[in-house]
Write a protein that holds these residues in place. Structure first.
Motif, PDB file in Angstrom:
ATOM      1  N   VAL A  96       0.864  -1.178   0.000  1.00  0.00           N
ATOM      2  CA  VAL A  96       0.000   0.000   0.000  1.00  0.00           C
ATOM      3  C   VAL A  96       0.901   1.228   0.000  1.00  0.00           C
ATOM      4  O   VAL A  96       1.612   1.495   0.971  1.00  0.00           O
ATOM      5  CB  VAL A  96      -0.931   0.010   1.230  1.00  0.00           C
ATOM      6  CG1 VAL A  96      -1.793   1.269   1.225  1.00  0.00           C
ATOM      7  CG2 VAL A  96      -1.811  -1.242   1.253  1.00  0.00           C
ATOM      8  N   GLU A  97       0.880   1.963  -1.104  1.00  0.00           N
ATOM      9  CA  GLU A  97       1.667   3.181  -1.194  1.00  0.00           C
ATOM     10  C   GLU A  97       1.039   4.293  -0.349  1.00  0.00           C
ATOM     11  O   GLU A  97      -0.162   4.286  -0.078  1.00  0.00           O
ATOM     12  CB  GLU A  97       1.757   3.652  -2.652  1.00  0.00           C
ATOM     13  CG  GLU A  97       2.377   2.639  -3.607  1.00  0.00           C
ATOM     14  CD  GLU A  97       3.895   2.602  -3.493  1.00  0.00           C
ATOM     15  OE1 GLU A  97       4.452   3.396  -2.694  1.00  0.00           O
ATOM     16  OE2 GLU A  97       4.519   1.800  -4.215  1.00  0.00           O
ATOM     17  N   ALA A 108      -7.181  -2.184 -12.391  1.00  0.00           N
ATOM     18  CA  ALA A 108      -8.513  -1.749 -11.972  1.00  0.00           C
ATOM     19  C   ALA A 108      -8.401  -0.376 -11.323  1.00  0.00           C
ATOM     20  O   ALA A 108      -7.376  -0.035 -10.723  1.00  0.00           O
ATOM     21  CB  ALA A 108      -9.136  -2.747 -10.988  1.00  0.00           C
ATOM     22  N   SER A 109      -9.461   0.411 -11.462  1.00  0.00           N
ATOM     23  CA  SER A 109      -9.490   1.748 -10.875  1.00  0.00           C
ATOM     24  C   SER A 109     -10.920   2.081 -10.500  1.00  0.00           C
ATOM     25  O   SER A 109     -11.862   1.762 -11.240  1.00  0.00           O
ATOM     26  CB  SER A 109      -8.950   2.778 -11.866  1.00  0.00           C
ATOM     27  OG  SER A 109      -9.015   4.084 -11.321  1.00  0.00           O
ATOM     28  N   ARG A 121     -13.420  11.031  -0.019  1.00  0.00           N
ATOM     29  CA  ARG A 121     -13.420  10.420  -1.354  1.00  0.00           C
ATOM     30  C   ARG A 121     -12.008   9.947  -1.673  1.00  0.00           C
ATOM     31  O   ARG A 121     -11.056  10.736  -1.659  1.00  0.00           O
ATOM     32  CB  ARG A 121     -13.917  11.397  -2.414  1.00  0.00           C
ATOM     33  CG  ARG A 121     -13.958  10.799  -3.821  1.00  0.00           C
ATOM     34  CD  ARG A 121     -14.934  11.552  -4.715  1.00  0.00           C
ATOM     35  NE  ARG A 121     -14.513  12.916  -4.950  1.00  0.00           N
ATOM     36  CZ  ARG A 121     -13.870  13.341  -6.056  1.00  0.00           C
ATOM     37  NH1 ARG A 121     -13.579  12.469  -7.010  1.00  0.00           N
ATOM     38  NH2 ARG A 121     -13.546  14.607  -6.192  1.00  0.00           N
ATOM     39  N   LEU A 122     -11.892   8.661  -1.948  1.00  0.00           N
ATOM     40  CA  LEU A 122     -10.613   8.035  -2.259  1.00  0.00           C
ATOM     41  C   LEU A 122     -10.672   7.457  -3.663  1.00  0.00           C
ATOM     42  O   LEU A 122     -11.580   6.689  -3.985  1.00  0.00           O
ATOM     43  CB  LEU A 122     -10.297   6.913  -1.268  1.00  0.00           C
ATOM     44  CG  LEU A 122     -10.358   7.257   0.228  1.00  0.00           C
ATOM     45  CD1 LEU A 122     -10.116   6.004   1.064  1.00  0.00           C
ATOM     46  CD2 LEU A 122      -9.342   8.334   0.575  1.00  0.00           C
ATOM     47  N   ASN A 123      -9.708   7.837  -4.489  1.00  0.00           N
ATOM     48  CA  ASN A 123      -9.591   7.244  -5.819  1.00  0.00           C
ATOM     49  C   ASN A 123      -8.479   6.209  -5.768  1.00  0.00           C
ATOM     50  O   ASN A 123      -7.350   6.518  -5.376  1.00  0.00           O
ATOM     51  CB  ASN A 123      -9.287   8.314  -6.863  1.00  0.00           C
ATOM     52  CG  ASN A 123      -9.229   7.730  -8.261  1.00  0.00           C
ATOM     53  OD1 ASN A 123      -8.180   7.279  -8.708  1.00  0.00           O
ATOM     54  ND2 ASN A 123     -10.351   7.717  -8.952  1.00  0.00           N
ATOM     55  N   MET A 124      -8.810   4.973  -6.153  1.00  0.00           N
ATOM     56  CA  MET A 124      -7.866   3.869  -5.965  1.00  0.00           C
ATOM     57  C   MET A 124      -7.523   3.199  -7.278  1.00  0.00           C
ATOM     58  O   MET A 124      -8.381   3.012  -8.139  1.00  0.00           O
ATOM     59  CB  MET A 124      -8.474   2.837  -5.020  1.00  0.00           C
ATOM     60  CG  MET A 124      -7.591   1.638  -4.775  1.00  0.00           C
ATOM     61  SD  MET A 124      -8.516   0.353  -3.942  1.00  0.00           S
ATOM     62  CE  MET A 124      -7.190  -0.621  -3.298  1.00  0.00           C
ATOM     63  N   LYS A 125      -6.250   2.854  -7.423  1.00  0.00           N
ATOM     64  CA  LYS A 125      -5.790   2.069  -8.562  1.00  0.00           C
ATOM     65  C   LYS A 125      -5.068   0.830  -8.037  1.00  0.00           C
ATOM     66  O   LYS A 125      -4.285   0.910  -7.086  1.00  0.00           O
ATOM     67  CB  LYS A 125      -4.843   2.881  -9.451  1.00  0.00           C
ATOM     68  CG  LYS A 125      -5.517   4.036 -10.180  1.00  0.00           C
ATOM     69  CD  LYS A 125      -4.522   4.826 -11.001  1.00  0.00           C
ATOM     70  CE  LYS A 125      -5.230   5.924 -11.794  1.00  0.00           C
ATOM     71  NZ  LYS A 125      -5.880   6.921 -10.905  1.00  0.00           N
ATOM     72  N   LEU A 151       0.292  -3.440  -6.241  1.00  0.00           N
ATOM     73  CA  LEU A 151       0.401  -2.164  -5.545  1.00  0.00           C
ATOM     74  C   LEU A 151      -0.975  -1.533  -5.414  1.00  0.00           C
ATOM     75  O   LEU A 151      -1.778  -1.569  -6.359  1.00  0.00           O
ATOM     76  CB  LEU A 151       1.315  -1.203  -6.304  1.00  0.00           C
ATOM     77  CG  LEU A 151       2.754  -1.656  -6.573  1.00  0.00           C
ATOM     78  CD1 LEU A 151       3.461  -0.615  -7.436  1.00  0.00           C
ATOM     79  CD2 LEU A 151       3.505  -1.877  -5.270  1.00  0.00           C
ATOM     80  N   ILE A 152      -1.237  -0.962  -4.241  1.00  0.00           N
ATOM     81  CA  ILE A 152      -2.452  -0.194  -4.007  1.00  0.00           C
ATOM     82  C   ILE A 152      -2.061   1.283  -3.995  1.00  0.00           C
ATOM     83  O   ILE A 152      -1.340   1.736  -3.110  1.00  0.00           O
ATOM     84  CB  ILE A 152      -3.123  -0.587  -2.675  1.00  0.00           C
ATOM     85  CG1 ILE A 152      -3.439  -2.087  -2.653  1.00  0.00           C
ATOM     86  CG2 ILE A 152      -4.376   0.246  -2.449  1.00  0.00           C
ATOM     87  CD1 ILE A 152      -4.371  -2.540  -3.753  1.00  0.00           C
ATOM     88  N   VAL A 153      -2.514   2.013  -5.004  1.00  0.00           N
ATOM     89  CA  VAL A 153      -2.170   3.428  -5.158  1.00  0.00           C
ATOM     90  C   VAL A 153      -3.449   4.246  -4.987  1.00  0.00           C
ATOM     91  O   VAL A 153      -4.418   4.057  -5.735  1.00  0.00           O
ATOM     92  CB  VAL A 153      -1.530   3.700  -6.537  1.00  0.00           C
ATOM     93  CG1 VAL A 153      -1.213   5.180  -6.689  1.00  0.00           C
ATOM     94  CG2 VAL A 153      -0.271   2.854  -6.707  1.00  0.00           C
ATOM     95  N   THR A 154      -3.438   5.132  -4.025  1.00  0.00           N
ATOM     96  CA  THR A 154      -4.641   5.875  -3.662  1.00  0.00           C
ATOM     97  C   THR A 154      -4.395   7.371  -3.714  1.00  0.00           C
ATOM     98  O   THR A 154      -3.324   7.844  -3.334  1.00  0.00           O
ATOM     99  CB  THR A 154      -5.109   5.490  -2.236  1.00  0.00           C
ATOM    100  OG1 THR A 154      -5.194   4.072  -2.136  1.00  0.00           O
ATOM    101  CG2 THR A 154      -6.466   6.100  -1.923  1.00  0.00           C
ATOM    102  N   ASP A 155      -5.396   8.083  -4.186  1.00  0.00           N
ATOM    103  CA  ASP A 155      -5.366   9.543  -4.169  1.00  0.00           C
ATOM    104  C   ASP A 155      -6.520  10.025  -3.300  1.00  0.00           C
ATOM    105  O   ASP A 155      -7.682   9.641  -3.534  1.00  0.00           O
ATOM    106  CB  ASP A 155      -5.509  10.095  -5.593  1.00  0.00           C
ATOM    107  CG  ASP A 155      -5.444  11.611  -5.628  1.00  0.00           C
ATOM    108  OD1 ASP A 155      -4.675  12.201  -4.845  1.00  0.00           O
ATOM    109  OD2 ASP A 155      -6.186  12.215  -6.439  1.00  0.00           O
TER     110      ASP A 155
END
Length: 221
Positions: free
Chosen positions: A58-59, A169-170, A154-158, A126-130
């Motif tokens: 998890v980044e 997936a996103s 609100r979390l945007n996840m890739k 990898l879990i990349v979240t904004d």
């Protein structure tokens, strides 16, 4: 000490300094906070989640400068950002979210290994979240004395296949929660519930996406 926000557009009962009370410079000069707040990971998930043998990293989430801080943000109007004085998160918001996501994956009992990139864990995914939204807001600025506060997360996840460096997936996860009162403890409780719901959905969705991707005959395709 109990902090109360009863007049958001005027002075927010002395907590939130808006026009007519003092400038933003006063907020920036707040001394050592008297209270620190933390949030909790999720511990309950759907019983039908698949079990993963893959390792996940998890980044640390990305976020704007307004969010990437230990200050607790509130918006008295859509285009205005301020912070609650005298209170802080225990760490910067992205670090808190990263830590809670790792703990939530662990609590699911469905992931072989999960950690952060700093521990040199060899990642399969990898879990990349904004972090797009992470604040409280005044719901009715025209009537601040009676307006509750609403927390938006609100979390945007890739999800990234680390072997091929490809996004598989996103998705965006968003939750709103109205605090029971305008006291800071209730506002933090609303943050905890909103983030918790978003993390539960995020963890369940990503575990299913990784499981489905890993079962494909040609994961690169």
């Amino acid at each position: 000490m109990r902090h109360r926000l009863s007049t958001p557009a005027a002075c927010l009962s002395g907590l939130l300094l808006l026009s007519g009370c003092s400038g933003l410079a006063t907020l920036a000069e707040v001394a050592t906070p008297s209270e620190l707040y933390m949030l909790s990971p999720k511990s309950t998930f759907g019983a039908n989640l698949p079990r993963l043998t893959q390792q996940i990293v998890v980044e640390e989430p990305t976020a704007t400068a307004a969010v990437s801080t230990d200050r607790i943000m509130v918006q008295p109007s859509p285009l205005r950002v301020q912070y609650f004085p005298d209170v802080r998160w225990v760490d910067r918001a992205p670090v808190i979210v990263q830590t809670l996501l790792i703990e939530s994956y662990e609590n699911s009992g469905k992931v072989a290994a999960v950690g952060r990139s700093t521990v040199s864990l060899r990642a399969d995914y990898l879990i990349v979240t904004d972090i797009r939204e992470f604040h409280a807001r005044v719901m009715s600025p025209d009537e601040p004395k009676t307006s509750p506060l609403e927390v938006q997360v609100r979390l945007n996840m890739k999800v990234i296949d680390a072997s091929f460096d490809r996004i598989i997936a996103s998705r965006s996860f968003e939750e709103f929660m109205v605090s029971q009162s305008d006291e800071i403890d209730d506002v933090i409780e609303a943050f905890d519930e909103a983030l918790g719901k978003a993390m539960r959905d995020l963890v369940e969705w990503s575990v299913r996406e990784i499981s489905a991707h890993a079962r494909r005959p040609d994961p690169e395709g």
